[in-house]
Design a protein around this motif. Structure first.
Motif, PDB file in Angstrom:
ATOM      1  N   VAL A 167      74.143  83.161  68.690  1.00 23.06           N
ATOM      2  CA  VAL A 167      75.014  83.573  67.593  1.00 23.06           C
ATOM      3  C   VAL A 167      74.201  83.547  66.300  1.00 23.06           C
ATOM      4  O   VAL A 167      73.736  82.498  65.868  1.00 23.06           O
ATOM      5  CB  VAL A 167      76.248  82.652  67.480  1.00 23.06           C
ATOM      6  N   VAL A 168      74.028  84.723  65.689  1.00 20.61           N
ATOM      7  CA  VAL A 168      73.254  84.841  64.460  1.00 20.61           C
ATOM      8  C   VAL A 168      74.212  85.184  63.322  1.00 20.61           C
ATOM      9  O   VAL A 168      74.755  86.285  63.272  1.00 20.61           O
ATOM     10  CB  VAL A 168      72.159  85.929  64.586  1.00 20.61           C
ATOM     11  N   ILE A 169      74.425  84.232  62.436  1.00 23.81           N
ATOM     12  CA  ILE A 169      75.313  84.441  61.299  1.00 23.81           C
ATOM     13  C   ILE A 169      74.514  85.065  60.166  1.00 23.81           C
ATOM     14  O   ILE A 169      73.499  84.529  59.744  1.00 23.81           O
ATOM     15  CB  ILE A 169      75.963  83.107  60.853  1.00 23.81           C
ATOM     16  N   VAL A 170      75.004  86.218  59.698  1.00 24.07           N
ATOM     17  CA  VAL A 170      74.342  86.928  58.608  1.00 24.07           C
ATOM     18  C   VAL A 170      74.963  86.540  57.268  1.00 24.07           C
ATOM     19  O   VAL A 170      74.279  86.428  56.271  1.00 24.07           O
ATOM     20  CB  VAL A 170      74.443  88.460  58.837  1.00 24.07           C
ATOM     21  N   GLY A 171      76.259  86.331  57.247  1.00 24.00           N
ATOM     22  CA  GLY A 171      76.949  85.971  56.018  1.00 24.00           C
ATOM     23  C   GLY A 171      78.385  85.619  56.294  1.00 24.00           C
ATOM     24  O   GLY A 171      78.868  85.746  57.412  1.00 24.00           O
ATOM     25  N   VAL A 172      79.077  85.150  55.264  1.00 23.47           N
ATOM     26  CA  VAL A 172      80.479  84.790  55.378  1.00 23.47           C
ATOM     27  C   VAL A 172      81.272  85.718  54.485  1.00 23.47           C
ATOM     28  O   VAL A 172      80.867  86.010  53.364  1.00 23.47           O
ATOM     29  CB  VAL A 172      80.706  83.317  54.966  1.00 23.47           C
ATOM     30  N   LYS A 173      82.395  86.194  54.989  1.00 27.47           N
ATOM     31  CA  LYS A 173      83.248  87.084  54.218  1.00 27.47           C
ATOM     32  C   LYS A 173      83.855  86.316  53.052  1.00 27.47           C
ATOM     33  O   LYS A 173      84.428  85.249  53.234  1.00 27.47           O
ATOM     34  CB  LYS A 173      84.358  87.656  55.100  1.00 27.47           C
ATOM     35  N   SER A 174      83.712  86.846  51.858  1.00 29.54           N
ATOM     36  CA  SER A 174      84.305  86.181  50.699  1.00 29.54           C
ATOM     37  C   SER A 174      85.804  86.441  50.671  1.00 29.54           C
ATOM     38  O   SER A 174      86.276  87.471  51.104  1.00 29.54           O
ATOM     39  CB  SER A 174      83.651  86.664  49.405  1.00 29.54           C
TER      40      SER A 174
END
Length: 65
Positions: A57-64
Motif C-alpha cells: 500500500v503506497v500512500i501518495v496523499g490524504v484528501k483534504s
C-alpha cells in the motif's frame, strides 16, 4: 505489529479517504478490510478493488476536508 499496519488500521477505523498509487496511477480510496497482513482498498468514485499485502500500500496523499 508494524507501525505502518497500525496506521492503516486507524485509516480504516475512521473511514478516511486517501490517495494511493495503484497500477501506475493515483486513486482516491478507502480501506474496506484488513485481515492479518492483507488490506483491501476500494475506489471512492469507482468500483475498483485492490487486494494487497500491507507493505504494497503506497500512500501518495490524504484528501483534504
Amino acid at each position: 505489529m508494524s507501525v505502518y499496519l497500525t496506521m492503516l488500521q486507524q485509516l480504516k477505523h475512521t473511514n478516511k479517504q486517501f490517495v494511493a498509487a495503484c497500477n501506475g496511477t493515483e486513486k482516491l480510496v478507502t480501506i474496506t478490510n484488513i485481515t492479518d497482513d492483507a488490506v483491501t482498498l476500494e475506489g471512492v468514485d469507482s468500483s475498483c478493488r485492490y487486494d494487497l499485502h500491507f507493505t504494497q500500500v503506497v500512500i501518495v496523499g490524504v484528501k483534504s476536508s
